[in-house]
Design a protein around this motif. Sequence first.
Motif, PDB file in Angstrom:
ATOM      1  N   SER A   1       0.801  -1.220   0.000  1.00 30.47           N
ATOM      2  CA  SER A   1       0.000   0.000   0.000  1.00 30.47           C
ATOM      3  C   SER A   1       0.838   1.276   0.000  1.00 30.47           C
ATOM      4  CB  SER A   1      -0.940   0.015   1.212  1.00 30.47           C
ATOM      5  OG  SER A   1      -0.232   0.319   2.416  1.00 30.47           O
ATOM      6  N   TRP A   2       2.143   1.152   0.254  1.00 28.46           N
ATOM      7  CA  TRP A   2       2.978   2.357   0.308  1.00 28.46           C
ATOM      8  C   TRP A   2       2.994   3.047  -1.046  1.00 28.46           C
ATOM      9  CZ3 TRP A   2       8.120   1.452   3.431  1.00 28.46           C
ATOM     10  CH2 TRP A   2       7.808   0.954   4.713  1.00 28.46           C
TER      11      TRP A   2
ATOM     12  N   ASP B   1       6.173  14.484   2.089  1.00 32.26           N
ATOM     13  CA  ASP B   1       5.166  13.483   1.737  1.00 32.26           C
ATOM     14  C   ASP B   1       5.322  12.225   2.573  1.00 32.26           C
ATOM     15  OD1 ASP B   1       3.993  15.081  -0.246  1.00 32.26           O
ATOM     16  OD2 ASP B   1       5.438  14.409  -1.748  1.00 32.26           O
TER      17      ASP B   1
ATOM     18  N   LYS C   1       3.914  13.006   6.034  1.00 34.40           N
ATOM     19  CA  LYS C   1       2.452  13.100   6.030  1.00 34.40           C
ATOM     20  C   LYS C   1       1.808  11.724   5.899  1.00 34.40           C
ATOM     21  CE  LYS C   1      -1.433  15.604   3.973  1.00 34.40           C
ATOM     22  NZ  LYS C   1      -2.296  14.428   3.855  1.00 34.40           N
ATOM     23  N   TRP C   2       2.343  10.892   5.002  1.00 33.59           N
ATOM     24  CA  TRP C   2       1.707   9.590   4.797  1.00 33.59           C
ATOM     25  C   TRP C   2       1.807   8.720   6.038  1.00 33.59           C
ATOM     26  CZ3 TRP C   2       2.161   4.248   4.389  1.00 33.59           C
ATOM     27  CH2 TRP C   2       1.096   3.608   3.735  1.00 33.59           C
TER      28      TRP C   2
ATOM     29  N   GLU D   1      -0.075  10.541   9.052  1.00 36.88           N
ATOM     30  CA  GLU D   1      -1.492  10.876   8.977  1.00 36.88           C
ATOM     31  C   GLU D   1      -2.299   9.960   8.052  1.00 36.88           C
ATOM     32  OE1 GLU D   1      -2.171  14.972   7.967  1.00 36.88           O
ATOM     33  OE2 GLU D   1      -0.348  15.649   8.997  1.00 36.88           O
ATOM     34  N   ASP D   2      -1.783   9.700   6.846  1.00 39.31           N
ATOM     35  CA  ASP D   2      -2.584   9.058   5.806  1.00 39.31           C
ATOM     36  C   ASP D   2      -2.544   7.541   5.807  1.00 39.31           C
ATOM     37  OD1 ASP D   2      -3.117  11.653   5.034  1.00 39.31           O
ATOM     38  OD2 ASP D   2      -1.635  11.665   3.415  1.00 39.31           O
ATOM     39  N   ASP D   3      -1.499   6.964   6.364  1.00 35.40           N
ATOM     40  CA  ASP D   3      -1.371   5.512   6.448  1.00 35.40           C
ATOM     41  C   ASP D   3      -2.620   4.941   7.126  1.00 35.40           C
ATOM     42  OD1 ASP D   3      -0.687   2.870   7.015  1.00 35.40           O
ATOM     43  OD2 ASP D   3       1.273   3.358   7.872  1.00 35.40           O
ATOM     44  N   PRO D   4      -3.292   3.956   6.517  1.00 30.37           N
ATOM     45  CA  PRO D   4      -4.496   3.398   7.144  1.00 30.37           C
ATOM     46  C   PRO D   4      -4.233   2.759   8.502  1.00 30.37           C
ATOM     47  CG  PRO D   4      -3.820   2.098   5.218  1.00 30.37           C
ATOM     48  CD  PRO D   4      -3.040   3.371   5.187  1.00 30.37           C
TER      49      PRO D   4
ATOM     50  N   PRO E   1      -3.461  11.379  14.011  1.00 31.02           N
ATOM     51  CA  PRO E   1      -2.190  11.960  13.565  1.00 31.02           C
ATOM     52  C   PRO E   1      -1.059  11.746  14.562  1.00 31.02           C
ATOM     53  CG  PRO E   1      -3.985  13.455  13.084  1.00 31.02           C
ATOM     54  CD  PRO E   1      -4.575  12.327  13.905  1.00 31.02           C
TER      55      PRO E   1
END
Length: 312
Positions: A164-165, A174, A177-178, A181-184, A189
């Motif tokens: 998924s990366w 980036d 942030k991933w 914050e964005d990583d499932p 955060p």
Amino acid sequence: MARRIDVTGTGGVRLAAWEFGDPPKTDPAQDGQGAYDGHTAPEGSPGVLLLHGLMGRASHWASTARWLSARHRAIALDQRGHGRSDKPPQGAFTRDAYVDDAEAALEELGLAPAVLVGHAMGALTAWQLAAKRPDLVRGLIICDMRASALGAASQREWSQWFDSWPLPFATLADVRKWFGEDDPWVERPNPARGEFYAEVMAESPDGWRPVFEPEQMLRSRETWVYDAHWEELAQVRCPALVVRGLDGELGRAEAQEMVRVLPRGQYAEVADAGHLVHYDQPEAWRAAIEPFLDSLGDGDGDGDSNGDDREG
């Protein structure tokens, strides 16, 4: 500043070991050679070997190693497949290989008898080495590593997570942030998690990619997830401290059972910390482990820990 020392691991794999901060004072009897070259820490500077977890690197221990260096010769090891150490495509990524590498580091660097401080996979390596070579280990700190088997479902989840990366990342911002914050896998955060993963990225022609090979990480992981490791815990003779983050992967009940199984086990918990305890809350981490280190004294391994001063 960090100083690098090369160590030869099992199978001839070159490992990068790092000392952060000022090295111990040189003994004049060593003819101008510091502890690095003599492979013997000056008297009064007991050795500490810091072992990172899967995907980690020695630099994740930098803040810990710097405060340790005031009283210890603290070395952090880039384990095989990680950081600046070799990543042989056909190399062994077995439990035995990791344990033998740590054993070689203790002996080649002249750290023994040392305190082993391990996070996650590094903690498993540490307690397996303590069980195998009690003569080399005088104290053990286990940070957020489970002794129970995790099973096939866990390994599949990790494989899917690597897939998924969104590689390559265009910038380090980036990356932060991933992973922050964005990583499932992130429930809320977590800037410290973003920084942790930014440290294991390197710039390539098409963007930022990990310094490790995900396939090698999965190979490393599959050598422990299917098995439980309680028997080796029971074989650890030295004083041992089990540390968990309140929101980490090691639950309180399992951590306290680990303390019970360890012949000389103690327990500590760090609030407001997840799996990356030493990285999330460095000051609270220090407060949790420093009394244990103080109890070990300056090298006799006896200290004040006798198996009766457990908490929880």
